[in-house]
Design a protein around this motif. Structure first.
Motif, PDB file in Angstrom:
ATOM      1  N   TYR A  28       0.805  -1.218   0.000  1.00 26.43           N
ATOM      2  CA  TYR A  28       0.000   0.000   0.000  1.00 26.43           C
ATOM      3  C   TYR A  28       0.842   1.274   0.000  1.00 26.43           C
ATOM      4  O   TYR A  28       0.296   2.367   0.147  1.00 26.43           O
ATOM      5  CB  TYR A  28      -0.941  -0.004   1.208  1.00 26.43           C
ATOM      6  CG  TYR A  28      -1.980  -1.087   1.118  1.00 26.43           C
ATOM      7  CD1 TYR A  28      -3.193  -0.851   0.485  1.00 26.43           C
ATOM      8  CD2 TYR A  28      -1.735  -2.373   1.613  1.00 26.43           C
ATOM      9  CE1 TYR A  28      -4.139  -1.857   0.372  1.00 26.43           C
ATOM     10  CE2 TYR A  28      -2.670  -3.385   1.498  1.00 26.43           C
ATOM     11  CZ  TYR A  28      -3.873  -3.113   0.872  1.00 26.43           C
ATOM     12  OH  TYR A  28      -4.803  -4.114   0.745  1.00 26.43           O
ATOM     13  N   ILE A  29       2.151   1.139  -0.180  1.00 28.57           N
ATOM     14  CA  ILE A  29       3.018   2.318  -0.144  1.00 28.57           C
ATOM     15  C   ILE A  29       3.631   2.529  -1.524  1.00 28.57           C
ATOM     16  O   ILE A  29       4.401   1.692  -1.997  1.00 28.57           O
ATOM     17  CB  ILE A  29       4.115   2.157   0.919  1.00 28.57           C
ATOM     18  CG1 ILE A  29       3.481   1.968   2.305  1.00 28.57           C
ATOM     19  CG2 ILE A  29       5.034   3.379   0.921  1.00 28.57           C
ATOM     20  CD1 ILE A  29       4.473   1.725   3.413  1.00 28.57           C
ATOM     21  N   PRO A  30       3.315   3.645  -2.188  1.00 26.23           N
ATOM     22  CA  PRO A  30       3.838   3.895  -3.538  1.00 26.23           C
ATOM     23  C   PRO A  30       5.293   4.341  -3.498  1.00 26.23           C
ATOM     24  O   PRO A  30       5.759   4.940  -2.536  1.00 26.23           O
ATOM     25  CB  PRO A  30       2.936   5.015  -4.050  1.00 26.23           C
ATOM     26  CG  PRO A  30       2.549   5.755  -2.807  1.00 26.23           C
ATOM     27  CD  PRO A  30       2.447   4.722  -1.720  1.00 26.23           C
ATOM     28  N   GLY A  31       6.010   4.059  -4.560  1.00 27.99           N
ATOM     29  CA  GLY A  31       7.393   4.512  -4.644  1.00 27.99           C
ATOM     30  C   GLY A  31       8.181   3.706  -5.658  1.00 27.99           C
ATOM     31  O   GLY A  31       7.860   2.552  -5.934  1.00 27.99           O
ATOM     32  N   GLU A  32       9.223   4.324  -6.203  1.00 23.24           N
ATOM     33  CA  GLU A  32      10.042   3.661  -7.209  1.00 23.24           C
ATOM     34  C   GLU A  32      11.044   2.696  -6.603  1.00 23.24           C
ATOM     35  O   GLU A  32      11.492   1.762  -7.262  1.00 23.24           O
ATOM     36  CB  GLU A  32      10.812   4.706  -8.033  1.00 23.24           C
ATOM     37  CG  GLU A  32       9.952   5.581  -8.907  1.00 23.24           C
ATOM     38  CD  GLU A  32       9.417   6.803  -8.170  1.00 23.24           C
ATOM     39  OE1 GLU A  32       8.856   7.677  -8.831  1.00 23.24           O
ATOM     40  OE2 GLU A  32       9.546   6.874  -6.922  1.00 23.24           O
ATOM     41  N   SER A  33      11.444   2.944  -5.356  1.00 19.95           N
ATOM     42  CA  SER A  33      12.539   2.174  -4.776  1.00 19.95           C
ATOM     43  C   SER A  33      12.162   1.618  -3.408  1.00 19.95           C
ATOM     44  O   SER A  33      11.379   2.214  -2.664  1.00 19.95           O
ATOM     45  CB  SER A  33      13.787   3.053  -4.628  1.00 19.95           C
ATOM     46  OG  SER A  33      13.551   4.089  -3.680  1.00 19.95           O
ATOM     47  N   GLU A  34      12.763   0.471  -3.100  1.00 23.64           N
ATOM     48  CA  GLU A  34      12.538  -0.127  -1.782  1.00 23.64           C
ATOM     49  C   GLU A  34      13.120   0.746  -0.683  1.00 23.64           C
ATOM     50  O   GLU A  34      12.597   0.785   0.427  1.00 23.64           O
ATOM     51  CB  GLU A  34      13.159  -1.525  -1.730  1.00 23.64           C
ATOM     52  CG  GLU A  34      12.793  -2.295  -0.475  1.00 23.64           C
ATOM     53  CD  GLU A  34      13.285  -3.729  -0.491  1.00 23.64           C
ATOM     54  OE1 GLU A  34      14.408  -3.977   0.002  1.00 23.64           O
ATOM     55  OE2 GLU A  34      12.547  -4.592  -1.006  1.00 23.64           O
ATOM     56  N   ARG A  35      14.207   1.472  -0.986  1.00 17.37           N
ATOM     57  CA  ARG A  35      14.796   2.331   0.045  1.00 17.37           C
ATOM     58  C   ARG A  35      13.782   3.380   0.511  1.00 17.37           C
ATOM     59  O   ARG A  35      13.769   3.747   1.689  1.00 17.37           O
ATOM     60  CB  ARG A  35      16.079   3.001  -0.456  1.00 17.37           C
ATOM     61  CG  ARG A  35      15.905   3.977  -1.591  1.00 17.37           C
ATOM     62  CD  ARG A  35      17.224   4.575  -2.068  1.00 17.37           C
ATOM     63  NE  ARG A  35      17.017   5.462  -3.207  1.00 17.37           N
ATOM     64  CZ  ARG A  35      16.991   5.077  -4.457  1.00 17.37           C
ATOM     65  NH1 ARG A  35      17.171   3.794  -4.746  1.00 17.37           N
ATOM     66  NH2 ARG A  35      16.800   5.948  -5.438  1.00 17.37           N
ATOM     67  N   PHE A  36      12.937   3.855  -0.425  1.00 20.00           N
ATOM     68  CA  PHE A  36      11.912   4.823  -0.030  1.00 20.00           C
ATOM     69  C   PHE A  36      10.749   4.146   0.685  1.00 20.00           C
ATOM     70  O   PHE A  36      10.311   4.606   1.742  1.00 20.00           O
ATOM     71  CB  PHE A  36      11.386   5.599  -1.230  1.00 20.00           C
ATOM     72  CG  PHE A  36      10.238   6.506  -0.869  1.00 20.00           C
ATOM     73  CD1 PHE A  36      10.455   7.721  -0.262  1.00 20.00           C
ATOM     74  CD2 PHE A  36       8.925   6.107  -1.097  1.00 20.00           C
ATOM     75  CE1 PHE A  36       9.397   8.535   0.114  1.00 20.00           C
ATOM     76  CE2 PHE A  36       7.857   6.910  -0.736  1.00 20.00           C
ATOM     77  CZ  PHE A  36       8.099   8.137  -0.131  1.00 20.00           C
ATOM     78  N   THR A  37      10.210   3.073   0.114  1.00 19.49           N
ATOM     79  CA  THR A  37       9.011   2.461   0.691  1.00 19.49           C
ATOM     80  C   THR A  37       9.280   1.877   2.080  1.00 19.49           C
ATOM     81  O   THR A  37       8.425   1.957   2.962  1.00 19.49           O
ATOM     82  CB  THR A  37       8.442   1.374  -0.241  1.00 19.49           C
ATOM     83  OG1 THR A  37       9.468   0.422  -0.549  1.00 19.49           O
ATOM     84  CG2 THR A  37       7.940   1.993  -1.535  1.00 19.49           C
ATOM     85  N   ILE A  38      10.476   1.311   2.288  1.00 15.19           N
ATOM     86  CA  ILE A  38      10.822   0.797   3.621  1.00 15.19           C
ATOM     87  C   ILE A  38      10.897   1.943   4.618  1.00 15.19           C
ATOM     88  O   ILE A  38      10.395   1.853   5.743  1.00 15.19           O
ATOM     89  CB  ILE A  38      12.160   0.026   3.588  1.00 15.19           C
ATOM     90  CG1 ILE A  38      12.018  -1.273   2.793  1.00 15.19           C
ATOM     91  CG2 ILE A  38      12.659  -0.264   4.997  1.00 15.19           C
ATOM     92  CD1 ILE A  38      11.181  -2.340   3.452  1.00 15.19           C
ATOM     93  N   SER A  39      11.530   3.045   4.216  1.00 15.14           N
ATOM     94  CA  SER A  39      11.634   4.202   5.109  1.00 15.14           C
ATOM     95  C   SER A  39      10.265   4.787   5.428  1.00 15.14           C
ATOM     96  O   SER A  39       9.988   5.180   6.566  1.00 15.14           O
ATOM     97  CB  SER A  39      12.525   5.279   4.487  1.00 15.14           C
ATOM     98  OG  SER A  39      13.858   4.860   4.440  1.00 15.14           O
ATOM     99  N   ALA A  40       9.393   4.861   4.417  1.00 10.87           N
ATOM    100  CA  ALA A  40       8.047   5.381   4.639  1.00 10.87           C
ATOM    101  C   ALA A  40       7.297   4.499   5.623  1.00 10.87           C
ATOM    102  O   ALA A  40       6.611   4.983   6.529  1.00 10.87           O
ATOM    103  CB  ALA A  40       7.293   5.466   3.314  1.00 10.87           C
ATOM    104  N   MET A  41       7.425   3.174   5.460  1.00 10.66           N
ATOM    105  CA  MET A  41       6.756   2.257   6.370  1.00 10.66           C
ATOM    106  C   MET A  41       7.302   2.401   7.786  1.00 10.66           C
ATOM    107  O   MET A  41       6.548   2.386   8.761  1.00 10.66           O
ATOM    108  CB  MET A  41       6.933   0.818   5.882  1.00 10.66           C
ATOM    109  CG  MET A  41       6.269  -0.227   6.764  1.00 10.66           C
ATOM    110  SD  MET A  41       6.165  -1.831   5.948  1.00 10.66           S
ATOM    111  CE  MET A  41       7.879  -2.116   5.503  1.00 10.66           C
ATOM    112  N   GLU A  42       8.598   2.548   7.905  1.00  6.81           N
ATOM    113  CA  GLU A  42       9.220   2.714   9.216  1.00  6.81           C
ATOM    114  C   GLU A  42       8.730   3.992   9.901  1.00  6.81           C
ATOM    115  O   GLU A  42       8.352   3.987  11.079  1.00  6.81           O
ATOM    116  CB  GLU A  42      10.740   2.761   9.050  1.00  6.81           C
ATOM    117  CG  GLU A  42      11.522   2.954  10.329  1.00  6.81           C
ATOM    118  CD  GLU A  42      13.011   2.979  10.052  1.00  6.81           C
ATOM    119  OE1 GLU A  42      13.581   1.890   9.821  1.00  6.81           O
ATOM    120  OE2 GLU A  42      13.598   4.085  10.041  1.00  6.81           O
TER     121      GLU A  42
END
Length: 446
Positions: free
Chosen positions: A157-171
């Motif tokens: 459920y978290i949009p983004g091009e990279s895992e580095r962004f989506t993981i940080s957003a989730m955190e």
């Protein structure tokens, strides 16, 4: 160019809107009609929605979703069903989001802040009354659900091009994200590993009154550390941004400081024109924020393309309008800053935040310190917001593809001059790793 980031706002909307939908139900025909309408708009507007997912696979999943709709659904049920496939487009400016008019701030939340590393989750702040739960403890399960399963589910459920962004957003948004996906709980059953032992604890959720302001939700501000000015800049979208920035540089000028730190670690983007206004306080030289701009020709971009054509800028190629980056000459500022400039970035630095950091590094205006930005230097943006006709859910759709100055390969963000990342120990000890490094760097250059 005016690429306006919706990503940071969309993440917040996604993660705090669980019980914000009306419980009105929609018929299968209405829901399927909305799916068809959404796909039509994505194909019509987005320059290329199939860079991360094959078009055949995408439409197979869409058909599977449509066939599964055999009874009426509420808006939130429909959103949960359809949103993950829009996330697979892999574009942080494109995705289905909940009904913003129904958005409510979370009433109850998970009482821990967390640090996520390699599919493991650790407690960095404990807001509960249970003092026996130690900071640094690993969370193994929440309400009987293994951590790895929770993280995998939330990422859908978290949009983004990279895992580095989506993981940080989730955190950064984990308490709200968990509530969004799994519902509101008065009490949590948590399995924790601490001091080498696995323990079970039941903890109460935090109420509104008990909740603290999250670090990523604080407003922009200026403060000073000895002879160093620090602008903690959270976005490029506030209506009063020009007045705020002008007052900031007047204060900096009056203080006569020699070094400036611009902290973009929680900056999710905004209007490129506002980033350009900030740059005008930092350099007198002409620059380009991007090498090229590829625009899908559609009703959503017709006015912008007409504006470019009136300037004799760019050309039509098939169904696209392509132009090179536009040179920008900074305006003269009375309170121009003439000292050393440092920019802090993280994987949460996104959209216009990433554009700004890229100009600083590409044109050697200052020194970039921190982590690679979440915003890639080759990316889609400038969001068009489309409202689905039946459910009234909205969807952001990128209208343009940007290639930033100094961009070299797909997926890569701005790489700092000094790569500095906080670890779990830093988080637990309240150490501001990037800031401390920068202050020492400034001190050593005196």
């Amino acid at each position: 160019m005016n690429p306006i980031s919706k990503l940071f706002f969309l993440v917040i909307v996604f993660l705090i809107s669980y019980d914000g939908y009306s419980q009105k139900t929609f018929s299968p025909s209405e829901l399927i009609s909305d799916i068809d309408s959404l796909n039509k708009k994505i194909l019509e507007i987005h320059p290329n929605p199939f860079t991360k997912i094959d078009s055949i696979d995408y439409f197979k999943e869409i058909e599977k979703i449509k066939k599964s709709i055999d009874k009426p659904m509420t808006g939130d049920e429909f959103y949960r069903l359809l949103a993950p496939i829009t996330i697979k487009i892999g574009d942080g400016h494109t995705g289905l989001n909940p009904d913003q008019s129904q958005m409510l701030i979370s009433k109850l939340r998970f009482p821990f802040d967390v640090f996520i590393q390699d599919q493991h989750m650790f407690i960095t702040k404990n807001y509960s009354v249970n003092n026996e739960i130690l900071l640094g403890s690993e969370i193994l399960k929440i309400n009987g659900i293994p951590t790895q399963e929770i993280l995998s589910t939330l990422l859908k459920y978290i949009p983004g091009e990279s895992e580095r962004f989506t993981i940080s957003a989730m955190e950064n948004f984990f308490p709200m994200a968990f509530r969004f996906v799994y519902g509101e709980c008065n009490e949590f059953s948590v399995e924790i590993k601490q001091s080498g032992k696995v323990v079970m604890s039941k903890i109460n959720a935090l109420s509104n009154e008990q909740q603290k302001i999250s670090e990523n939700m604080k407003p922009s501000r200026l403060y000073f550390k000895d002879n160093v000015a620090v602008i903690d800049l959270r976005d490029f979208s506030s209506p009063d941004f020009p007045l705020f920035i002008d007052s900031v540089f007047i204060q900096i000028s009056n203080k006569n400081v020699g070094s400036l730190i611009i902290d973009l670690r929680y900056n999710g983007g905004g209007q490129a024109s506002l980033a350009d206004s900030l740059i005008s306080y930092l350099t007198l030289h002409e620059y380009q924020s991007m090498q090229s701009d590829v625009i899908k020709i559609s009703f959503a971009t017709s006015d912008y393309i007409q504006q470019l054509q009136s300037m004799n800028w760019g050309e039509k190629k098939g169904s696209f309008y392509i132009c090179s980056g536009m040179p920008i000459k900074p305006i003269t500022r009375k309170s121009f800053f003439n000292g050393s400039i440092y920019v802090l970035t993280s994987s949460m630095t996104y959209s216009t935040g990433g554009f700004f950091a890229n100009v600083i590094k590409c044109y050697k205006i200052g020194t970039v310190i921190g982590s690679e930005t979440g915003q890639p230097m080759i990316a889609y943006g400038d969001t068009y917001n489309y409202i689905l006709p039946n459910t009234n859910l909205s969807c952001g759709i990128a209208k343009q593809k940007f290639v930033l100055c100094c961009a070299r390969k797909e997926g890569q963000g701005v790489i700092p001059d000094y790569i500095i990342k906080p670890n779990l120990t830093d988080k637990l000890n309240g150490i501001d790793t990037e800031m401390d490094f920068t202050l020492k760097l400034i001190e050593n250059k005196k």
